[in-house]
Design a protein around this motif. Structure first.
Motif, PDB file in Angstrom:
ATOM      1  N   PRO A 242       0.800  -1.234   0.000  1.00  7.52           N
ATOM      2  CA  PRO A 242       0.000   0.000   0.000  1.00  7.52           C
ATOM      3  C   PRO A 242       0.827   1.276   0.000  1.00  7.52           C
ATOM      4  N   GLY A 243       2.041   1.217   0.508  1.00 10.61           N
ATOM      5  CA  GLY A 243       2.866   2.410   0.563  1.00 10.61           C
ATOM      6  C   GLY A 243       3.233   2.969  -0.795  1.00 10.61           C
ATOM      7  N   LEU A 244       3.090   2.171  -1.848  1.00  7.39           N
ATOM      8  CA  LEU A 244       3.415   2.662  -3.187  1.00  7.39           C
ATOM      9  C   LEU A 244       2.491   3.799  -3.609  1.00  7.39           C
ATOM     10  N   ALA A 245       1.286   3.831  -3.060  1.00 11.27           N
ATOM     11  CA  ALA A 245       0.353   4.915  -3.396  1.00 11.27           C
ATOM     12  C   ALA A 245       0.921   6.261  -2.984  1.00 11.27           C
ATOM     13  N   GLU A 246       1.667   6.289  -1.890  1.00 10.05           N
ATOM     14  CA  GLU A 246       2.255   7.546  -1.441  1.00 10.05           C
ATOM     15  C   GLU A 246       3.335   8.011  -2.417  1.00 10.05           C
ATOM     16  N   ALA A 247       4.117   7.082  -2.941  1.00 11.69           N
ATOM     17  CA  ALA A 247       5.137   7.451  -3.923  1.00 11.69           C
ATOM     18  C   ALA A 247       4.491   8.045  -5.171  1.00 11.69           C
ATOM     19  N   ILE A 248       3.383   7.458  -5.614  1.00 12.43           N
ATOM     20  CA  ILE A 248       2.669   7.994  -6.776  1.00 12.43           C
ATOM     21  C   ILE A 248       2.162   9.397  -6.477  1.00 12.43           C
ATOM     22  N   ALA A 249       1.623   9.600  -5.280  1.00 12.44           N
ATOM     23  CA  ALA A 249       1.114  10.916  -4.898  1.00 12.44           C
ATOM     24  C   ALA A 249       2.234  11.945  -4.836  1.00 12.44           C
ATOM     25  N   VAL A 250       3.384  11.573  -4.312  1.00 14.47           N
ATOM     26  CA  VAL A 250       4.525  12.489  -4.255  1.00 14.47           C
ATOM     27  C   VAL A 250       4.934  12.909  -5.666  1.00 14.47           C
ATOM     28  N   ALA A 251       4.949  11.958  -6.592  1.00 18.05           N
ATOM     29  CA  ALA A 251       5.313  12.286  -7.970  1.00 18.05           C
ATOM     30  C   ALA A 251       4.345  13.297  -8.567  1.00 18.05           C
ATOM     31  N   HIS A 252       3.056  13.074  -8.372  1.00 18.48           N
ATOM     32  CA  HIS A 252       2.065  14.020  -8.911  1.00 18.48           C
ATOM     33  C   HIS A 252       2.214  15.392  -8.255  1.00 18.48           C
ATOM     34  N   ASP A 253       2.438  15.411  -6.951  1.00 17.17           N
ATOM     35  CA  ASP A 253       2.603  16.689  -6.254  1.00 17.17           C
ATOM     36  C   ASP A 253       3.822  17.454  -6.768  1.00 17.17           C
TER      37      ASP A 253
END
Length: 312
Positions: A242-253
């Motif tokens: 589940p932590g991969l979702a945070e990496a995706i969000a950081v990239a978009h941010d």
């Protein structure tokens, strides 16, 4: 089967470099009775490389250095060793070769590092042993080893169907700059596919196509490519990690044109506006603590190629 006389061998050392890959799109159909899933994918080879050096040896031996080398088997379960054995069996030779692999592609990271090793080994041993096999034969041997191995030979940008091993070059213009958030702990591809099956019990048998993505690649439009990135396995990978979702969000941010789990994960690939922006995305991954390590790369790049061949 063609038979090669032992005296036709060459006492040389051959170094071959093969790229890792990302799936710009990965669409997955319903699991078939043989246990495999039909795929429709768009591969891009990126400038994160595996180097394989093949040299004369007694028997088949293998050593590994580089990133996560301690996680790579050095016996005949290694896909590179299996590639050398398959080529030797095909041409009727003993697999007398020492293989040394230097790794950059993350292990079990969804970027096909093991497949790149196998592709590089096929080309290296074919050159070392002067067996002179046509590329289509090397492709057949590659496909028997694994779905991603043929793309390791071809490189650039390609459409994959079947199990991903039936390839057609895709028209693509321009360069694409990437930042990768890597995880120390890999994801098992069979586990990800099993999770996909659990999440999508009624998925259709034939996966869809990627008209918008292919149009964007032909136009050389990175913004449109970013919008068209797709991965049917992403939901399953996020279920397991589940932590991969945070990496995706950081990239978009941080302004990524698109961000996606690469293949079966856990690597997250973020498409940047430029080389400089890729470095900023990598720094954002690091600052947010969502990656154990980071890489930047450009694509598309060539498939397996000889970078050194000569007498030891």
């Amino acid at each position: 089967m063609s038979l090669i006389r032992p005296e036709a061998r060459s006492e040389r050392e051959v170094r071959v470099r093969a790229p890792g890959k990302i799936n710009l799109s990965l669409r997955v159909g319903r699991r078939e009775p043989d246990g495999y899933h039909p795929l429709s994918t768009v591969f891009q080879a990126v400038s994160v490389y595996e180097d394989v050096v093949a040299s004369a040896g007694t028997g088949l031996t293998l050593t590994v250095t580089g990133a996560q080398a301690d996680r790579v088997p050095t016996d005949e379960t290694n896909l590179a060793a299996r590639a050398a054995r398959a080529l030797a069996d095909h041409v009727g030779l003993d697999a007398d070769v020492h293989l040394h692999i230097h790794k950059e592609v993350p292990v079990a990271g969804g970027m096909a590092g093991g497949s790149a090793d196998a592709a590089a080994t096929l080309l290296a041993c074919d050159t070392l042993w002067r067996t002179g096999l046509p590329r289509e034969v090397l492709h057949e041997l590659a496909a028997a080893l694994g779905s991603d191995v043929p793309f390791g030979l071809l490189g650039h940008t390609a459409i994959g169907t079947g199990r991903g091993d039936q390839l057609a070059p895709a028209l693509s213009r321009g360069e694409y700059h990437w930042a990768f958030a890597l995880q120390a702990e890999g994801l098992s591809t069979p586990r990800v596919y099993a999770a996909f099956d659990d999440l999508h019990p009624t998925v259709r048998a034939v996966p869809g196509s990627d008209v918008a993505l292919l149009q964007a690649l032909r136009a050389g439009d990175p913004h449109a490519v970013g919008l068209a990135l797709h991965n049917d396995l992403q939901e399953a990978a996020l279920e397991l990690a589940p932590g991969l979702a945070e990496a995706i969000a950081v990239a978009h941010d941080a302004g990524a044109l698109g961000a996606i789990v690469s293949g079966s994960g856990p690597t997250v690939a973020a498409l940047a506006r430029s080389r400089q922006h890729a470095l900023l995305l990598a720094a954002a991954f690091t600052a947010a603590g969502v990656a154990d390590s980071v890489l930047t790369a450009v694509g598309p790049v060539a498939g397996a190629r000889i970078i050194q061949s000569g007498h030891e």
